[in-house]
Scaffold this active site. Structure first.
Site, PDB file in Angstrom:
ATOM      1  N   ASN A  83     -42.471 -32.195  -7.810  1.00  7.75           N
ATOM      2  CA  ASN A  83     -42.371 -33.467  -8.531  1.00  7.75           C
ATOM      3  C   ASN A  83     -40.885 -33.845  -8.693  1.00  7.75           C
ATOM      4  O   ASN A  83     -40.007 -33.173  -8.175  1.00  7.75           O
ATOM      5  CB  ASN A  83     -43.100 -33.328  -9.877  1.00  7.75           C
ATOM      6  CG  ASN A  83     -43.718 -34.639 -10.316  1.00  7.75           C
ATOM      7  OD1 ASN A  83     -43.075 -35.676 -10.216  1.00  7.75           O
ATOM      8  ND2 ASN A  83     -44.939 -34.589 -10.790  1.00  7.75           N
ATOM      9  N   HIS A 113     -23.726 -15.650 -13.258  1.00  8.82           N
ATOM     10  CA  HIS A 113     -22.287 -15.388 -13.357  1.00  8.82           C
ATOM     11  C   HIS A 113     -22.092 -14.290 -14.398  1.00  8.82           C
ATOM     12  O   HIS A 113     -22.984 -14.039 -15.215  1.00  8.82           O
ATOM     13  CB  HIS A 113     -21.543 -16.669 -13.738  1.00  8.82           C
ATOM     14  CG  HIS A 113     -21.710 -17.735 -12.705  1.00  8.82           C
ATOM     15  ND1 HIS A 113     -21.239 -17.606 -11.425  1.00  8.82           N
ATOM     16  CD2 HIS A 113     -22.346 -18.934 -12.741  1.00  8.82           C
ATOM     17  CE1 HIS A 113     -21.557 -18.672 -10.730  1.00  8.82           C
ATOM     18  NE2 HIS A 113     -22.235 -19.495 -11.496  1.00  8.82           N
ATOM     19  N   GLY A 140     -43.719 -28.595 -15.714  1.00 11.88           N
ATOM     20  CA  GLY A 140     -42.443 -29.300 -15.839  1.00 11.88           C
ATOM     21  C   GLY A 140     -41.465 -28.563 -16.739  1.00 11.88           C
ATOM     22  O   GLY A 140     -41.862 -27.785 -17.621  1.00 11.88           O
ATOM     23  N   THR A 163     -38.042 -14.904 -17.158  1.00 12.21           N
ATOM     24  CA  THR A 163     -36.929 -13.949 -17.051  1.00 12.21           C
ATOM     25  C   THR A 163     -37.351 -12.663 -16.331  1.00 12.21           C
ATOM     26  O   THR A 163     -36.493 -11.921 -15.871  1.00 12.21           O
ATOM     27  CB  THR A 163     -36.405 -13.552 -18.451  1.00 12.21           C
ATOM     28  OG1 THR A 163     -37.485 -12.948 -19.176  1.00 12.21           O
ATOM     29  CG2 THR A 163     -35.904 -14.757 -19.231  1.00 12.21           C
ATOM     30  N   LYS A 164     -38.682 -12.406 -16.298  1.00  5.47           N
ATOM     31  CA  LYS A 164     -39.187 -11.150 -15.695  1.00  5.47           C
ATOM     32  C   LYS A 164     -40.368 -11.486 -14.781  1.00  5.47           C
ATOM     33  O   LYS A 164     -40.931 -12.591 -14.880  1.00  5.47           O
ATOM     34  CB  LYS A 164     -39.665 -10.204 -16.792  1.00  5.47           C
ATOM     35  CG  LYS A 164     -38.534  -9.763 -17.698  1.00  5.47           C
ATOM     36  CD  LYS A 164     -38.862  -8.469 -18.428  1.00  5.47           C
ATOM     37  CE  LYS A 164     -37.618  -7.966 -19.124  1.00  5.47           C
ATOM     38  NZ  LYS A 164     -37.703  -7.974 -20.570  1.00  5.47           N
TER      39      LYS A 164
HETATM   40  C1  LIG Z   1     -46.775 -30.473 -10.026  1.00  4.57           C
HETATM   41  C2  LIG Z   1     -46.677 -31.297 -11.247  1.00  4.57           C
HETATM   42  O1  LIG Z   1     -46.256 -32.390 -11.138  1.00  4.57           O
HETATM   43  S1  LIG Z   1     -47.080 -30.662 -12.722  1.00  4.57           S
HETATM   44  C3  LIG Z   1     -47.128 -32.031 -13.859  1.00  4.57           C
HETATM   45  C4  LIG Z   1     -46.398 -31.689 -15.075  1.00  4.57           C
HETATM   46  N1  LIG Z   1     -47.355 -31.177 -16.052  1.00  4.57           N
HETATM   47  C5  LIG Z   1     -47.058 -30.142 -16.828  1.00  4.57           C
HETATM   48  O2  LIG Z   1     -45.966 -29.596 -16.803  1.00  4.57           O
HETATM   49  C6  LIG Z   1     -48.161 -29.689 -17.701  1.00  4.57           C
HETATM   50  C7  LIG Z   1     -48.202 -28.144 -17.781  1.00  4.57           C
HETATM   51  N2  LIG Z   1     -49.350 -27.730 -18.570  1.00  4.57           N
HETATM   52  C8  LIG Z   1     -49.252 -26.859 -19.591  1.00  4.57           C
HETATM   53  O3  LIG Z   1     -48.180 -26.343 -19.946  1.00  4.57           O
HETATM   54  C9  LIG Z   1     -50.581 -26.532 -20.266  1.00  4.57           C
HETATM   55  O4  LIG Z   1     -50.362 -26.343 -21.649  1.00  4.57           O
HETATM   56  C10 LIG Z   1     -51.283 -25.290 -19.666  1.00  4.57           C
HETATM   57  C11 LIG Z   1     -51.706 -25.574 -18.221  1.00  4.57           C
HETATM   58  C12 LIG Z   1     -50.366 -24.077 -19.676  1.00  4.57           C
HETATM   59  C13 LIG Z   1     -52.519 -25.038 -20.503  1.00  4.57           C
HETATM   60  O5  LIG Z   1     -53.110 -23.795 -20.119  1.00  4.57           O
HETATM   61  P1  LIG Z   1     -54.384 -23.209 -20.895  1.00  4.57           P
HETATM   62  O6  LIG Z   1     -54.606 -21.826 -20.460  1.00  4.57           O
HETATM   63  O7  LIG Z   1     -55.510 -24.178 -20.711  1.00  4.57           O
HETATM   64  O8  LIG Z   1     -53.810 -23.176 -22.352  1.00  4.57           O
HETATM   65  P2  LIG Z   1     -54.466 -23.647 -23.735  1.00  4.57           P
HETATM   66  O9  LIG Z   1     -54.210 -25.122 -23.883  1.00  4.57           O
HETATM   67  O10 LIG Z   1     -55.868 -23.134 -23.843  1.00  4.57           O
HETATM   68  O11 LIG Z   1     -53.549 -22.869 -24.742  1.00  4.57           O
HETATM   69  C14 LIG Z   1     -53.563 -21.440 -24.800  1.00  4.57           C
HETATM   70  C15 LIG Z   1     -52.413 -20.995 -25.653  1.00  4.57           C
HETATM   71  O12 LIG Z   1     -51.200 -21.235 -24.900  1.00  4.57           O
HETATM   72  C16 LIG Z   1     -50.312 -22.062 -25.672  1.00  4.57           C
HETATM   73  N3  LIG Z   1     -49.614 -22.952 -24.743  1.00  4.57           N
HETATM   74  C17 LIG Z   1     -50.138 -23.955 -24.010  1.00  4.57           C
HETATM   75  N4  LIG Z   1     -49.174 -24.573 -23.311  1.00  4.57           N
HETATM   76  C18 LIG Z   1     -48.022 -23.932 -23.615  1.00  4.57           C
HETATM   77  C19 LIG Z   1     -46.690 -24.109 -23.219  1.00  4.57           C
HETATM   78  N5  LIG Z   1     -46.355 -25.076 -22.344  1.00  4.57           N
HETATM   79  N6  LIG Z   1     -45.754 -23.263 -23.694  1.00  4.57           N
HETATM   80  C20 LIG Z   1     -46.083 -22.286 -24.557  1.00  4.57           C
HETATM   81  N7  LIG Z   1     -47.347 -22.061 -24.990  1.00  4.57           N
HETATM   82  C21 LIG Z   1     -48.302 -22.887 -24.523  1.00  4.57           C
HETATM   83  C22 LIG Z   1     -51.214 -22.830 -26.613  1.00  4.57           C
HETATM   84  O13 LIG Z   1     -50.516 -23.278 -27.741  1.00  4.57           O
HETATM   85  C23 LIG Z   1     -52.252 -21.804 -26.952  1.00  4.57           C
HETATM   86  O14 LIG Z   1     -51.757 -20.916 -27.915  1.00  4.57           O
HETATM   87  P3  LIG Z   1     -52.704 -20.340 -29.096  1.00  4.57           P
HETATM   88  O15 LIG Z   1     -53.762 -19.537 -28.392  1.00  4.57           O
HETATM   89  O16 LIG Z   1     -51.768 -19.516 -29.910  1.00  4.57           O
HETATM   90  O17 LIG Z   1     -53.255 -21.545 -29.782  1.00  4.57           O
END
Ligand SMILES: CC(=O)SCCNC(=O)CCNC(=O)[C@H](O)C(C)(C)COP(=O)(O)OP(=O)(O)OC[C@H]1O[C@@H](n2cnc3c(N)ncnc32)[C@H](O)[C@@H]1OP(=O)(O)O
Length: 191
Positions: A83, A113, A140, A163-164
């Site tokens: 993207n 570095h 993202g 990091t790992k």
């Molecule tokens: C190729 C492209 O163009 S990509 C387009 C850009 N889109 C993005 O970047 C969206 C990325 N999506 C995410 O980050 C989503 O949150 C996903 C895919 C990780 C969700 O995954 P799932 O396994 O369905 O997570 P779910 O929503 O059930 O949450 C599970 C736990 O992870 C946590 N969690 C979800 N997303 C994140 C995140 N980004 N960072 C840290 N923790 C997160 C939740 O808070 C939850 O915690 P809890 O159990 O303590 O409540």
């Protein structure tokens, strides 16, 4: 040993060395060309990606603005998608499998570095390869640090700093990234 030989051996090298610095020229030129080609000129864009990278499979889509540090250290499988505003600092090799998507503003870096200010004044760098398996979705604003290996069938959550190493079949996220949950691999032979 030359600075390039040190770089390739995974040792500290001087990033001001003209031969090391010269590696950027190919990347800068081809990134500029690729980013300027209209999105609808698919064949021209695919040809530019082939010229930029060391190897790339069929159906590569790279949205602008893409930047990298060498290009010839990037090896990518089929059905690759990045993207907007993805940067790959491929001072060392970056090997990416099939069916990998990378979200906007993500950084993959192979270079560090020194922590010591004296080392930084001597413009030292050290590079370690990064690898990403098949069927990986990197969200993202993710940062993937030098030396990291990400397995197959992995989702890296938005905003993570990896990091790992991350094992196969999981969702990982946070700073530093940890496995959030395990997931099934539902790919069958025919898929
Ligand atoms: C190729 C492209 O163009 S990509 C387009 C850009 N889109 C993005 O970047 C969206 C990325 N999506 C995410 O980050 C989503 O949150 C996903 C895919 C990780 C969700 O995954 P799932 O396994 O369905 O997570 P779910 O929503 O059930 O949450 C599970 C736990 O992870 C946590 N969690 C979800 N997303 C994140 C995140 N980004 N960072 C840290 N923790 C997160 C939740 O808070 C939850 O915690 P809890 O159990 O303590 O409540």
């Amino acid at each position: 040993m030359t600075e390039l030989e040190k770089l390739n051996a995974g040792l500290e090298y001087d990033f001001w060395d003209p031969k090391v610095d010269g590696l950027k020229i190919h990347a800068l030129e081809w990134c500029r060309k690729l980013n300027a080609i209209p999105m609808q000129n698919t064949e021209e864009r695919e040809a530019a990606i082939k010229s930029l990278f060391s190897s790339v499979g069929e159906n590569a889509t790279i949205l602008p603005v893409f930047n990298c540090d060498n290009g010839k250290n990037i090896h990518v499988g089929k059905n690759f998608l990045t993207n907007y505003n993805v940067t790959i600092l491929d001072i060392a090799p970056v090997c990416i499998g099939d069916y990998v998507m990378i979200g906007p503003n993500t950084l993959i870096t192979t270079v560090n570095h020194p922590i010591s200010p004296l080392g930084r004044r001597r413009h030292l760098g050290i590079a370690k390869p990064v690898s990403i398996g098949n069927d990986v979705w990197v969200g993202g604003n993710v940062t993937i640090l030098p030396g990291v290996s990400i397995g197959n069938n992995v989702v890296i959550a938005a905003g993570a700093v990896v990091t790992k190493d991350i094992p196969d079949n999981c969702v990982a996220g946070g700073v530093p990234a940890k496995v959030i949950r395990n997931i099934e691999n539902d790919i069958k032979e025919k898929d």
